[in-house]
Design an enzyme around this catalytic site. Structure first.
Site, PDB file in Angstrom:
ATOM      1  N   GLU A 209       0.872  -1.168   0.000  1.00  0.00           N
ATOM      2  CA  GLU A 209       0.000   0.000   0.000  1.00  0.00           C
ATOM      3  C   GLU A 209       0.909   1.217   0.000  1.00  0.00           C
ATOM      4  O   GLU A 209       1.686   1.421   0.926  1.00  0.00           O
ATOM      5  CB  GLU A 209      -0.906   0.001   1.235  1.00  0.00           C
ATOM      6  CG  GLU A 209      -1.852   1.186   1.264  1.00  0.00           C
ATOM      7  CD  GLU A 209      -2.397   1.470   2.651  1.00  0.00           C
ATOM      8  OE1 GLU A 209      -2.258   2.621   3.116  1.00  0.00           O
ATOM      9  OE2 GLU A 209      -2.954   0.541   3.270  1.00  0.00           O
TER      10      GLU A 209
ATOM     11  N   CYS B 115      -3.610   7.205   5.483  1.00  0.00           N
ATOM     12  CA  CYS B 115      -3.483   6.872   4.065  1.00  0.00           C
ATOM     13  C   CYS B 115      -4.754   7.212   3.304  1.00  0.00           C
ATOM     14  O   CYS B 115      -4.734   7.337   2.079  1.00  0.00           O
ATOM     15  CB  CYS B 115      -3.144   5.399   3.894  1.00  0.00           C
ATOM     16  SG  CYS B 115      -4.323   4.280   4.676  1.00  0.00           S
TER      17      CYS B 115
END
Length: 468
Positions: free
Chosen positions: A221, A258
């Site tokens: 990620e 994020c």
């Protein structure tokens, strides 16, 4: 507590030995480990939270909630392991009438082997030593070697000792250091890796994983700006609410999520920018996780301020903190220089882009893939066309909310096309996160005593199966 960090070679070899002995470890056993790990976190909550607060500058209230989330993740994956549907067990009966004739075929997913987990800075529990990657890998039946994040080394060691007090020997280890992290992804015993962090760091490890003599899957990620589109009708209906909600979302915990909304498209002349400006004045100024992150954030805001096409609005300025910032640009400026405004910046900053209705399609076409995309609409407004345009670039499409906060569930997807993640069909949150650590095997005309119990006649373990 003693030293739990060891060399990569020794840990990988130990994990490989554990992997070779996986078959006697049942799903119920592994589920029991996960429940016990959750109990251990709960029991040592006070010490864990105090240590994390000292190392990360995050509030104790936020960290206490994150311990709760992390324990819930562990228990959730215990349930996933027990339920057994993740195995995708499929049985095809023999059929001599087909061309070619079909034999007895039985297929399921099995553990891939030892997994390397690279932890994140911004979630010192939920995406760290006993975080989602570790929980899902253990549920799958894979030993785990964790690369600790340098932002909270003492917490990582403390949590690792908790893990080793619960798990059987060989199923868990911790390593530290950049060189050790590089060696880990290259070690022949490691069969897959999970990473949460920067695009630059993730890409370097991804390339190493792919360039091995035996390439392995690398689930990273990386970067995401998480675009938000506010329709004109929505702005007219609730500009003040949207402005306040945006500021609350992108400044949460110093903007270190994020899923932070880093790019927001708002209709010109409808008051959203004014509402954001008003809310910015009361937004909290917070410390970031490390001095390096603070310096990088300050540099990014300074660069925005030096751009003639942008106007930078600043919130409260307090010593030792990162001042919240909003970057105002118009659609023409972004389209003329997209690379200047479409990059993720870690910290409490967002880019607010004003658009005319005829400019919106071109703006959406310029967006990079992200973990999320969000639409704010008016009551009853048809946004099906807008949703269709955003779907190709989003792992999760939200309506009338904010992307910060990723619920744990069977239907959750936390992923997206590059650069959001390295493998867009997989998720790092939710039940199907376990799929990363599994690989298929099919048995043809196998005797019953060779088959795993999940594939034997009569479905003795009563798991979900497809049979034909």
């Amino acid at each position: 507590m003693g030293d739990v960090t060891t060399t990569v070679s020794r840990d990988a070899a130990t994990a490989a030995a554990a992997s070779a002995a996986l078959l006697p470890r049942t799903r119920e056993e592994r589920a029991g480990w996960l429940d016990a790990l959750a109990d251990a976190l709960d029991a040592d909550r006070a010490a864990l939270v105090a240590l994390a607060a000292e190392e990360t500058h995050l509030s104790e209230a936020r960290l206490d909630g994150e311990v709760t989330r992390t324990a819930a993740q562990l228990r959730f994956f215990a349930g996933v392991a027990r339920e057994g549907g993740y195995l995708e067990a499929t049985l095809d009966s023999p059929d001599a009438s087909l061309i070619p004739p079909r034999p007895d075929l039985r297929r399921m997913l099995r553990p891939i082997g030892p997994v390397a987990v690279y932890t994140s800075s911004n979630f010192p529990f939920a995406f760290s030593v006993l975080g989602n990657d570790t929980a899902s890998a253990l549920a799958a039946g894979c030993p785990v070697i964790v690369k600790a994040h340098p932002g909270h080394p003492r917490l990582s060691r403390y949590t690792a000792e908790l893990a080793q007090s619960v798990l059987p020997a060989g199923w868990f280890a911790l390593v530290e250091g950049m060189d050790e992290g590089v060696a880990l992804v290259q070690h022949p015993a490691v069969r897959a890796a999970g990473f949460t962090g920067s695009e630059r760091g993730g890409r370097a490890l991804f390339d190493l994983a792919a360039s091995r003599p035996d390439p392995i899957p690398f689930y990273g990620e990386l970067g995401s700006v998480n675009p938000v589109v506010v329709t004109r009708a929505a702005a007219r209906e609730r500009a003040a609410e949207i402005g306040a909600g945006l500021v609350g979302s992108f400044t949460r915990d110093a903007g270190q999520y994020c899923t932070k909304p880093g790019l927001v498209l708002v209709p010109s002349g409808e008051g959203v920018a004014d509402a954001v400006t008003a809310a910015l004045g009361s937004a909290p100024a917070s410390r970031q996780l490390t001095d390096g992150m603070s310096a990088a954030y300050a540099s990014a805001v300074q660069a925005f301020g030096a751009d003639d096409a942008a106007t930078v609005l600043l919130g409260r300025d307090e010593p030792g903190t990162s001042t919240p910032a909003v970057v105002l640009v118009d659609a023409a400026a972004l389209l003329a220089e997209p690379e200047a405004f479409l990059e993720e910046h870690f910290g409490p900053v967002t880019v607010l882009v004003s658009y005319r209705d005829d400019e919106l399609p071109e703006l959406i076409a310029a967006l990079r893939p992200s973990l999320t995309a969000t639409i704010h609409r008016a009551a009853g407004e048809d946004v099906s066309g807008l949703a269709a345009a955003l779907t190709p670039i989003a792992g999760r499409l939200l309506f009338d909310g904010w992307p910060t906060g990723v619920a744990i569930g069977w239907a959750q997807h936390h992923g997206g096309a590059w650069p959001a993640t390295t493998a867009s069909v997989h998720t790092s949150v939710g039940a199907t996160a376990i799929r990363r650590w599994l690989t298929p095997i099919a048995y043809q005309d196998a005797p019953q005593d060779v088959l795993p119990p999940e594939l034997r006649d009569g479905n003795p373990l009563a798991i979900p199966r497809r049979e034909s």
